[in-house]
Design a protein around this motif. Structure first.
Motif, PDB file in Angstrom:
ATOM      1  N   ALA A 137      -0.027  -0.869  -0.873  1.00 29.86           N
ATOM      2  CA  ALA A 137       0.100  -2.280  -0.365  1.00 29.86           C
ATOM      3  C   ALA A 137       1.046  -2.844  -1.230  1.00 29.86           C
ATOM      4  O   ALA A 137       2.199  -3.240  -0.671  1.00 29.86           O
ATOM      5  CB  ALA A 137      -1.090  -3.162  -0.451  1.00 29.86           C
ATOM      6  N   GLU A 138       1.202  -2.501  -2.442  1.00 27.56           N
ATOM      7  CA  GLU A 138       2.183  -3.246  -3.556  1.00 27.56           C
ATOM      8  C   GLU A 138       3.374  -2.538  -3.310  1.00 27.56           C
ATOM      9  O   GLU A 138       4.596  -3.064  -3.227  1.00 27.56           O
ATOM     10  CB  GLU A 138       1.774  -3.240  -4.929  1.00 27.56           C
ATOM     11  N   LEU A 139       3.441  -1.275  -3.123  1.00 25.12           N
ATOM     12  CA  LEU A 139       4.738  -0.532  -2.856  1.00 25.12           C
ATOM     13  C   LEU A 139       5.306  -0.990  -1.307  1.00 25.12           C
ATOM     14  O   LEU A 139       6.472  -1.109  -1.206  1.00 25.12           O
ATOM     15  CB  LEU A 139       4.471   0.997  -2.861  1.00 25.12           C
ATOM     16  N   ALA A 140       4.342  -0.866  -0.306  1.00 29.16           N
ATOM     17  CA  ALA A 140       4.815  -1.369   1.073  1.00 29.16           C
ATOM     18  C   ALA A 140       5.558  -2.729   0.934  1.00 29.16           C
ATOM     19  O   ALA A 140       6.683  -2.942   1.712  1.00 29.16           O
ATOM     20  CB  ALA A 140       3.629  -1.249   1.936  1.00 29.16           C
ATOM     21  N   GLU A 141       4.770  -3.799   0.131  1.00 26.20           N
ATOM     22  CA  GLU A 141       5.284  -5.044  -0.018  1.00 26.20           C
ATOM     23  C   GLU A 141       6.985  -4.984  -0.609  1.00 26.20           C
ATOM     24  O   GLU A 141       7.808  -5.520  -0.435  1.00 26.20           O
ATOM     25  CB  GLU A 141       4.470  -5.845  -0.533  1.00 26.20           C
ATOM     26  N   ALA A 142       6.895  -4.107  -1.840  1.00 26.92           N
ATOM     27  CA  ALA A 142       8.366  -3.896  -2.371  1.00 26.92           C
ATOM     28  C   ALA A 142       9.342  -3.369  -1.491  1.00 26.92           C
ATOM     29  O   ALA A 142      10.540  -3.675  -1.273  1.00 26.92           O
ATOM     30  CB  ALA A 142       7.912  -2.973  -3.613  1.00 26.92           C
ATOM     31  N   TYR A 143       9.062  -2.541  -0.547  1.00 28.19           N
ATOM     32  CA  TYR A 143       9.935  -1.911   0.320  1.00 28.19           C
ATOM     33  C   TYR A 143      10.221  -3.040   1.462  1.00 28.19           C
ATOM     34  O   TYR A 143      11.545  -3.138   2.121  1.00 28.19           O
ATOM     35  CB  TYR A 143       9.060  -0.623   1.182  1.00 28.19           C
ATOM     36  N   ARG A 144       9.348  -3.420   2.002  1.00 27.02           N
ATOM     37  CA  ARG A 144       9.675  -4.757   3.168  1.00 27.02           C
ATOM     38  C   ARG A 144      10.596  -5.616   2.346  1.00 27.02           C
ATOM     39  O   ARG A 144      11.590  -6.065   2.919  1.00 27.02           O
ATOM     40  CB  ARG A 144       8.270  -5.209   3.508  1.00 27.02           C
TER      41      ARG A 144
END
Length: 158
Positions: A17-24
């Motif tokens: 979830a943290e990596l997905a948020e970083a990408y977004r």
């Protein structure tokens, strides 16, 4: 350059979830510039799939995931770089360059002679960023699902 740690991600040691948020966060500016990409709407499930199917490297600072990059194998001698992204507040601090260098090193170690990527040809800074790191445009990459086309860029890893 920012004091960050670059490491390979594993499903059980990175917060998807943290990596997905970083990408977004990283890809939000591209969307505003008219260059939307899949990583700009990444979900934790997609990120987990990327980690399972490919090699993903993350940049961390003080325990926070601030960026990532994906390494795919195109064939025996060509590796493909994709999903390079750095959180907006870390852009310009050298994190993208560090991720790029780490993924190139991993591709070399795996026996790849060439690194390939695609990027929007009309983007105001991405082609120049890659060119500054030794990549050259080798082909056009028309997109039927977007209002823009991309270019193929390559770099010899020898």
């Amino acid at each position: 350059m920012a004091d960050v740690t670059i490491r390979e991600a594993a499903v059980d040691d990175v917060d998807a979830a943290e990596l997905a948020e970083a990408y977004r966060d990283a890809y939000a500016a591209n969307r505003e510039l008219g260059f939307p990409a899949k990583a700009g709407s990444a979900t934790p499930e997609q990120v987990t799939e990327w980690i399972r199917e490919h090699r993903v490297f993350v940049a961390e600072q003080a325990g926070e995931v601030i960026g990532g990059v994906r390494l795919e194998r195109a064939d025996d001698s060509v590796a493909k770089l994709s999903r390079l992204g750095v959180r907006e507040r870390w852009k310009g601090e050298g994190v993208g360059s560090q991720l790029l260098e780490r993924v190139e090193q991993a591709a070399r170690e795996a026996g790849a002679a060439t690194m390939r990527l695609t990027t929007p040809g009309e983007h105001p800074f991405l082609p120049e960023f890659y060119h500054a790191h030794g990549y050259e445009i080798v082909d056009d990459y028309p997109l039927s699902v977007r209002e823009y086309d991309e270019v193929v860029m390559e770099k010899s890893l020898d």
